[in-house]
Design a protein around this motif. Sequence first.
Motif, mmCIF file in Angstrom:
data_model
loop_
_atom_site.group_PDB
_atom_site.id
_atom_site.type_symbol
_atom_site.label_atom_id
_atom_site.label_comp_id
_atom_site.label_asym_id
_atom_site.label_seq_id
_atom_site.Cartn_x
_atom_site.Cartn_y
_atom_site.Cartn_z
ATOM 1 N N VAL A 1 11.314 33.220 -33.598
ATOM 2 C CA VAL A 1 11.265 33.076 -32.143
ATOM 3 C C VAL A 1 9.822 32.953 -31.669
ATOM 4 O O VAL A 1 9.498 32.105 -30.813
ATOM 5 N N GLN A 2 8.936 33.778 -32.205
ATOM 6 C CA GLN A 2 7.531 33.715 -31.811
ATOM 7 C C GLN A 2 6.902 32.386 -32.219
ATOM 8 O O GLN A 2 6.169 31.770 -31.436
ATOM 9 N N ARG A 3 7.183 31.959 -33.428
ATOM 10 C CA ARG A 3 6.622 30.691 -33.913
ATOM 11 C C ARG A 3 7.078 29.519 -33.037
ATOM 12 O O ARG A 3 6.291 28.651 -32.677
ATOM 13 N N HIS A 4 8.368 29.507 -32.683
ATOM 14 C CA HIS A 4 8.890 28.432 -31.835
ATOM 15 C C HIS A 4 8.201 28.430 -30.476
ATOM 16 O O HIS A 4 7.814 27.370 -29.964
ATOM 17 N N ARG A 5 8.035 29.617 -29.910
ATOM 18 C CA ARG A 5 7.393 29.734 -28.600
ATOM 19 C C ARG A 5 5.946 29.235 -28.673
ATOM 20 O O ARG A 5 5.490 28.486 -27.808
ATOM 21 N N LEU A 6 5.228 29.618 -29.699
ATOM 22 C CA LEU A 6 3.834 29.197 -29.838
ATOM 23 C C LEU A 6 3.733 27.684 -30.038
ATOM 24 O O LEU A 6 2.827 27.035 -29.494
ATOM 25 N N LYS A 7 4.668 27.113 -30.794
ATOM 26 C CA LYS A 7 4.651 25.663 -31.004
ATOM 27 C C LYS A 7 4.919 24.918 -29.710
ATOM 28 O O LYS A 7 4.272 23.905 -29.423
ATOM 29 N N THR A 8 5.864 25.400 -28.906
ATOM 30 C CA THR A 8 6.160 24.720 -27.646
ATOM 31 C C THR A 8 4.980 24.805 -26.682
ATOM 32 O O THR A 8 4.828 23.940 -25.816
ATOM 33 N N LEU A 9 4.153 25.831 -26.844
ATOM 34 C CA LEU A 9 2.965 25.982 -25.997
ATOM 35 C C LEU A 9 1.743 25.315 -26.613
ATOM 36 O O LEU A 9 0.623 25.512 -26.146
ATOM 37 N N ASN A 10 1.960 24.494 -27.644
ATOM 38 C CA ASN A 10 0.883 23.717 -28.277
ATOM 39 C C ASN A 10 -0.188 24.602 -28.913
ATOM 40 O O ASN A 10 -1.395 24.322 -28.806
ATOM 41 N N ALA A 11 0.244 25.649 -29.587
ATOM 42 C CA ALA A 11 -0.707 26.494 -30.316
ATOM 43 C C ALA A 11 -1.347 25.690 -31.452
ATOM 44 O O ALA A 11 -0.694 24.852 -32.070
ATOM 45 N N PRO A 12 -2.621 25.926 -31.755
ATOM 46 C CA PRO A 12 -3.277 25.234 -32.868
ATOM 47 C C PRO A 12 -2.587 25.549 -34.195
ATOM 48 O O PRO A 12 -2.029 26.649 -34.363
ATOM 49 N N PRO A 13 -2.589 24.619 -35.140
ATOM 50 C CA PRO A 13 -1.928 24.850 -36.438
ATOM 51 C C PRO A 13 -2.403 26.118 -37.143
ATOM 52 O O PRO A 13 -1.599 26.820 -37.764
ATOM 53 N N ASN A 14 -3.694 26.419 -37.044
ATOM 54 C CA ASN A 14 -4.206 27.617 -37.717
ATOM 55 C C ASN A 14 -3.607 28.900 -37.144
ATOM 56 O O ASN A 14 -3.380 29.880 -37.865
ATOM 57 N N ARG B 1 -1.870 30.041 -19.800
ATOM 58 C CA ARG B 1 -2.953 29.693 -18.881
ATOM 59 C C ARG B 1 -3.494 28.296 -19.192
ATOM 60 O O ARG B 1 -3.738 27.486 -18.298
ATOM 61 N N GLN B 2 -3.646 28.003 -20.482
ATOM 62 C CA GLN B 2 -4.149 26.701 -20.911
ATOM 63 C C GLN B 2 -3.191 25.575 -20.500
ATOM 64 O O GLN B 2 -3.628 24.527 -20.004
ATOM 65 N N GLU B 3 -1.884 25.794 -20.679
ATOM 66 C CA GLU B 3 -0.911 24.763 -20.331
ATOM 67 C C GLU B 3 -0.825 24.558 -18.821
ATOM 68 O O GLU B 3 -0.628 23.433 -18.352
ATOM 69 N N ARG B 4 -0.986 25.626 -18.051
ATOM 70 C CA ARG B 4 -1.009 25.475 -16.593
ATOM 71 C C ARG B 4 -2.202 24.627 -16.166
ATOM 72 O O ARG B 4 -2.092 23.779 -15.267
ATOM 73 N N GLU B 5 -3.331 24.835 -16.817
ATOM 74 C CA GLU B 5 -4.524 24.042 -16.501
ATOM 75 C C GLU B 5 -4.315 22.579 -16.875
ATOM 76 O O GLU B 5 -4.718 21.670 -16.136
ATOM 77 N N ARG B 6 -3.676 22.334 -18.017
ATOM 78 C CA ARG B 6 -3.395 20.962 -18.446
ATOM 79 C C ARG B 6 -2.444 20.280 -17.468
ATOM 80 O O ARG B 6 -2.594 19.105 -17.138
ATOM 81 N N LEU C 1 12.882 16.045 -19.529
ATOM 82 C CA LEU C 1 12.794 16.952 -18.399
ATOM 83 C C LEU C 1 12.269 18.317 -18.819
ATOM 84 O O LEU C 1 12.214 19.240 -18.007
ATOM 85 N N SER C 2 11.896 18.437 -20.096
ATOM 86 C CA SER C 2 11.364 19.696 -20.624
ATOM 87 C C SER C 2 9.856 19.631 -20.831
ATOM 88 O O SER C 2 9.177 20.661 -20.767
ATOM 89 N N TYR C 3 9.353 18.422 -21.102
ATOM 90 C CA TYR C 3 7.922 18.220 -21.304
ATOM 91 C C TYR C 3 7.428 17.120 -20.386
ATOM 92 O O TYR C 3 8.154 16.169 -20.081
ATOM 93 N N LEU C 4 6.178 17.239 -19.961
ATOM 94 C CA LEU C 4 5.523 16.208 -19.183
ATOM 95 C C LEU C 4 4.192 15.896 -19.847
ATOM 96 O O LEU C 4 3.285 16.728 -19.857
ATOM 97 N N ASP C 5 4.111 14.717 -20.463
ATOM 98 C CA ASP C 5 2.903 14.299 -21.171
ATOM 99 C C ASP C 5 2.463 15.337 -22.205
ATOM 100 O O ASP C 5 1.289 15.680 -22.314
ATOM 101 N N GLY C 6 3.426 15.857 -22.950
ATOM 102 C CA GLY C 6 3.124 16.818 -24.002
ATOM 103 C C GLY C 6 3.002 18.256 -23.547
ATOM 104 O O GLY C 6 2.755 19.146 -24.368
ATOM 105 N N ILE C 7 3.201 18.507 -22.264
ATOM 106 C CA ILE C 7 3.032 19.853 -21.698
ATOM 107 C C ILE C 7 4.408 20.463 -21.427
ATOM 108 O O ILE C 7 5.238 19.861 -20.733
ATOM 109 N N ARG C 8 4.650 21.640 -21.961
ATOM 110 C CA ARG C 8 5.915 22.336 -21.735
ATOM 111 C C ARG C 8 6.026 22.722 -20.270
ATOM 112 O O ARG C 8 5.112 23.339 -19.696
ATOM 113 N N LEU C 9 7.150 22.347 -19.616
ATOM 114 C CA LEU C 9 7.317 22.660 -18.200
ATOM 115 C C LEU C 9 7.801 24.084 -17.976
ATOM 116 O O LEU C 9 7.433 24.728 -17.000
ATOM 117 N N ARG C 10 8.662 24.592 -18.872
ATOM 118 C CA ARG C 10 9.156 25.959 -18.723
ATOM 119 C C ARG C 10 8.135 26.900 -19.366
ATOM 120 O O ARG C 10 8.336 27.436 -20.440
#
Length: 281
Positions: A9-22, A47-52, A271-280
């Motif tokens: 669950v944590q890994r999925h959440r981090l991936k949807t938020l565009n966490a770096p591979p490392n 915070r990073q995704e909101r800025e994006r 409707l879940s992503y906008l230009d690579g950015i997770r909306l939820r």
Amino acid sequence: MHELNWTDVQRHRLKTLNAPPNTLKDQFETASQRNRAFQDIEKQLVRQERERLATFLTDRLRPRVCVLESLLIKTLNRHGFAQVTTPAIISQTDLERMSVSKSHPLNRQIYWVDSQRCLRPMLAPNLYKLMRELGRVFKEPVRLFEVGSCFRKESDGALHASEFTMLNLVEMRLPLENRKARLQELAEIVMTAAGIENYASVTESSEVYGNTFDIVCGTDNLEAASCAMGPHPLDSAWGITDAWVGLGFGLERLIMASQGSDSIGKWRRSLSYLDGIRLRI
């Protein structure tokens, strides 16, 4: 001591938020240490995704796939290719002319509108028709391209989408001996416009065209394009007798490659992503 990885669950959440591979490879000594780290990283990524997202709405204004489409149109126009637009609904007869019979593997992926019509799974049938009609009128080389949505009942895997954007370009009436070199030249034009330098051509077998070669890119050899040339056994069904070359590029996959992304879901119509950015968020 056995080190702990992120939970699924944590890994999925981090991936949807565009966490770096490392970050996805981090390991921890205890569950409490892992959970604290997850909370801290999640807050930072949100915070990073909101800025994006704010940057997109106030500065970028257009999704990358749309920007790429506009750039490719200008580039191909500059190289003498005419843009065409054709219907998204095609006939069962058109599919059969492409060798996609009822027993063909691709037939199971077709979205049927009724018993005789379907949403196009590829752009090629309509381009074949235009090649024939324009070939009757003009004796000079014919250069065409189309950018449009195609539809297939694909799995929800990281590399496939049920609706995706294709760029198909075709050049008809060129010397037989120049076909492969011309394919390489056209591939370079498109890949350069897409900002992708690390790519190669590999021989593949296509369900429709038989033996062809693909354009692959990145360390994972992501398939970005399929290439074909004629005369080809399919040509007679369309009344084509001249030599030709054609390339089909998936625009979302080009964006994946240019952005170093591992999922098409972030870049497709959604409707879940906008230009690579997770909306939820």
